[in-house]
Scaffold this active site. Structure first.
Site, PDB file in Angstrom:
ATOM      1  CG  ASP A 125      22.648   5.597 -11.640  1.00  0.00           C
ATOM      2  OD1 ASP A 125      23.645   4.971 -12.041  1.00  0.00           O
ATOM      3  OD2 ASP A 125      22.725   6.555 -10.861  1.00  0.00           O
ATOM      4  CB  ILE A 156      25.156  12.739  -9.121  1.00  0.00           C
ATOM      5  CG1 ILE A 156      26.146  13.863  -8.854  1.00  0.00           C
ATOM      6  CG2 ILE A 156      23.730  13.246  -9.098  1.00  0.00           C
ATOM      7  CD1 ILE A 156      26.168  14.918  -9.916  1.00  0.00           C
ATOM      8  CD1 TRP A 158      24.274   9.564 -11.957  1.00  0.00           C
ATOM      9  CD2 TRP A 158      23.468  11.285 -13.122  1.00  0.00           C
ATOM     10  NE1 TRP A 158      25.303  10.431 -12.202  1.00  0.00           N
ATOM     11  CE2 TRP A 158      24.843  11.492 -12.918  1.00  0.00           C
ATOM     12  CE3 TRP A 158      22.757  12.241 -13.827  1.00  0.00           C
ATOM     13  CZ2 TRP A 158      25.510  12.605 -13.390  1.00  0.00           C
ATOM     14  CZ3 TRP A 158      23.425  13.346 -14.304  1.00  0.00           C
ATOM     15  CH2 TRP A 158      24.785  13.515 -14.082  1.00  0.00           C
TER      16      TRP A 158
END
Length: 180
Positions: A125, A156, A158
């Site tokens: 990310d 999630i 990140w």
């Protein structure tokens, strides 16, 4: 209200009749054994694998391989969940100016349709910049596992390991060829 009372009375009689019939025809040990099997089976059920694709993987009209890195069907994006950096100021492997790559990432295994080899793809990310509204958002979770194993789950944020935790987009960097 009276209808519900009658319905509950019928269900009560049926339950009692079933319980009495079971008690006459089945021993306690048999009942306990069957109940134990049911409870163990119910406990193991969440651990079984399940198909999230809903049959899409075997569809006859499966889309052809795409060579456009701004399209979610591009082969490197097989496990990507997020905005494409290539459509929001960066490239397939670099974050846009003003964003930094996350310090942690998830890895997917994607098949390149041109050479039919599986490649390890690291998804990082890009953090620290506001999300662009016209960015292409992909949700391709091929091979994704349930969220209780963090390293195998792509839903999630990140960016949590970075100082600036704001999510912007995701890059897909080739790590190498996966062992067959």
């Amino acid at each position: 209200m009276k209808l519900f009372a009658q319905l509950f009375a019928v269900m009560d009689k049926l339950s009692e009749k079933g319980a009495r019939h079971s008690a006459r025809n089945m021993g306690r040990r048999h009942f306990l054994a069957k109940t134990g099997v049911f409870l163990v089976g119910a406990g193991v059920m969440p651990l079984l694998p399940f198909d999230r694709t809903m049959g899409k993987a075997f569809a006859a009209d499966k889309p052809k391989a795409v060579d456009n890195d701004n399209d979610c069907s591009y082969w490197r994006y097989c496990a990507l969940d997020g905005n494409l950096c290539s459509s929001s100021g960066g490239s397939i492997t670099t974050c846009p100016p003003g964003a930094e790559a996350s310090k942690v990432a998830w890895v997917g295994t994607c098949r390149n349709p041109h050479d039919n080899k599986n490649y390890l793809v690291s998804y990082n990310d890009c953090c620290g910049k506001a999300t662009v509204t016209n960015s292409v958002n992909c949700f391709t979770s091929e091979g994704e596992r349930p969220g209780y194993r963090m390293g195998l789950h792509n839903d999630i944020n990140w960016c949590m390991a970075n100082t600036n935790k704001g999510y912007h987009c995701t890059v897909a960097t080739l790590v190498g060829i996966a062992n067959e």
